[in-house]
Design an enzyme around this catalytic site. Structure first.
Site, short mmCIF file in Angstrom:
data_model
loop_
_atom_site.label_atom_id
_atom_site.label_comp_id
_atom_site.label_asym_id
_atom_site.label_seq_id
_atom_site.Cartn_x
_atom_site.Cartn_y
_atom_site.Cartn_z
N SER A 120 0.84 -1.20 0.00
CA SER A 120 0.00 0.00 0.00
C SER A 120 0.87 1.24 0.00
O SER A 120 2.06 1.18 0.27
CB SER A 120 -0.91 0.00 1.23
N GLY A 121 0.24 2.37 -0.30
CA GLY A 121 0.98 3.62 -0.32
C GLY A 121 0.07 4.79 -0.57
O GLY A 121 -1.14 4.72 -0.37
N LYS A 125 -3.57 0.73 -2.79
CA LYS A 125 -3.04 -0.60 -2.51
C LYS A 125 -2.91 -1.43 -3.78
O LYS A 125 -3.65 -1.23 -4.74
CB LYS A 125 -3.93 -1.33 -1.51
N VAL A 126 -1.96 -2.34 -3.76
CA VAL A 126 -1.79 -3.32 -4.82
C VAL A 126 -2.20 -4.66 -4.23
O VAL A 126 -1.76 -5.03 -3.14
CB VAL A 126 -0.35 -3.37 -5.33
N LYS A 141 -3.45 -3.37 -9.59
CA LYS A 141 -3.40 -2.02 -9.05
C LYS A 141 -4.79 -1.43 -9.19
O LYS A 141 -5.30 -1.29 -10.30
CB LYS A 141 -2.39 -1.16 -9.80
N ASP A 243 13.35 5.58 -13.15
CA ASP A 243 13.51 5.24 -11.73
C ASP A 243 13.99 3.80 -11.56
O ASP A 243 13.39 3.00 -10.84
CB ASP A 243 12.19 5.44 -10.98
#
Length: 398
Positions: A120-121, A125-126, A141, A243
């Site tokens: 999560s973030g 969440k994934v 996702k 990235d």
């Protein structure tokens, strides 16, 4: 020139969220020593996605940024419509959404059965789902569109644009070392948006510590070859990942590396990979990006690959300060430390990758034939992608 001619753009984002490394689908976990603040946003169970990028260097104005974003989206859409992309079988687009439960009471999204949360973030969440038809597991996702539309990633852009760009890029790429997007579910009548990805249940041998420990030279060579192969493919198709770092590389059950997270990736036209915004993770940022100057995206990806290799073999970051400014200062000014007893060929390669002058930095084409990379496996071969095979079959020049 690659076979996809797209114009460059990038996004800036300043969400600060701590995400644990479970299953690796966490999307860009920035080192907390380099962040100004730590904020964890909570969203509904099984909804959302997250891309974490730290602070971005911005040397362009917002009008230029808007123009590049619009042009990039137009070109990618055009290429998808004209089938000028790298996928033999296109990503499935689904425009209806049915949320239900199976006979055991497990939540379902269309034919996908909820298994558990992966990570999560800031975006959400994934989640791990099982397809009730083919029995396979997928990492999904899931987003609230209304939530994404409220999150600013640039003065005039929201996180929704960020996510849609990631979807578009993943729709035109296909490579053994890049995670595969399978389906996009977007029902205009609902607030939900889903990206269905192949599930890769793999971790680095040294994952779980911060900074990570060494995975050893032999394993590092194998992993690094896959990273370079994937990056060479992206660059040939005029895509800059933006990235590259260990957290954005997954290991499959067969030991192959898959590059994930195209949340800050950039597409550009011809060989014009000059960019103005640098939204990647600070400890993997190239010196020219730290200076707030325009930079070449391919060279910045190459630096990040070098910093990743450094982590693999030494279990540490090449340049790390007490804060963002200190880290950037060390990246720009400090000498690279390499142990005296390091394999001379490996030392030569890392020095070439982490050369502070982008004009003198080793190219990926040269890396593919470097003695340390070649070893007993031979040079990294170019990948003959689907669009290139089509071009050859049509009698076009490669």
């Amino acid at each position: 020139m690659g076979c996809c001619n797209c114009f460059g753009f990038s996004f800036t984002k300043k969400s600060k969220t701590v995400v644990k490394p479970s299953d690796c689908y966490h999307d860009q976990t920035t080192q907390q020593l380099l962040l100004d603040e730590d904020v964890e946003e909570d969203v509904e169970e099984d909804e959302g996605d997250y891309s974490q990028n730290g602070d971005a260097t911005d040397t362009g104005n917002d009008d230029d940024f808007q123009s590049m974003v619009k042009r990039a989206e137009e070109i990618i859409h055009h290429r998808i419509q004209k089938e000028l992309h790298c996928r033999e079988f296109p990503v499935k687009d689904t425009y209806s959404l049915i949320r239900s439960e199976d006979d055991d009471g497990n939540k379902m999204v269309n034919e996908y059965v909820y298994v558990r949360k992966i990570a999560s973030g800031g975006y959400g969440k994934v989640v791990l789902y099982r397809n009730s038809i083919d029995g396979k597991h997928y990492a999904i996702k899931a987003f609230h569109k209304s939530h994404l539309l409220k999150l600013r990633v640039a003065p005039s852009e929201t996180a929704m644009t960020d996510v849609l760009r990631e979807v578009l890029i993943m729709k035109i790429v296909e490579h053994p070392n890049i995670a595969n997007l399978v389906e996009v579910i977007d029902d205009p009548a609902t607030d939900h948006f889903y990206m269905v990805l192949e599930y890769i249940h793999g971790k680095w041998d040294w994952e779980g510590t911060c900074p990570p420990g060494s995975c050893g030279e032999v394993a590092a060579r194998k992993y690094f070859r896959d990273v370079v192969s994937g990056l060479m493919y992206l660059h040939a198709h005029n895509i800059v990942h933006g990235d590259i770092k260990p957290e954005n590389l997954l290991i499959t059950s067969s030991g192959a590396v898959k590059i994930i997270d195209f949340g800050v990736s950039q597409v550009f036209e011809d060989n014009n990979d000059v960019l103005r915004r640098s939204p990647g993770t600070p400890v993997f940022t190239a010196p020219e990006c730290c200076l707030g100057l325009t930079y070449h995206g391919k060279a910045a990806d190459t630096w990040a690959a070098g910093a990743t290799l450094y982590c693999m073999v030494l279990g540490n970051y090449p340049f790390l300060g007490d804060n963002l400014h200190d880290t950037y200062d060390k990246i720009v000014s400090n000498e690279l430390f390499l142990p005296d007893n390091m394999n001379p060929l490996l030392k030569n390669l890392i020095e070439g990758l982490l050369c502070k002058d982008p004009e003198q930095r080793i190219s990926l084409a040269t890396v593919a034939e470097h003695p340390w990379v070649v070893s007993e496996e031979g040079p990294i071969p170019p990948y003959l992608c689907w669009c290139e095979r089509n071009r050859i079959q049509r009698g076009m020049m490669p």
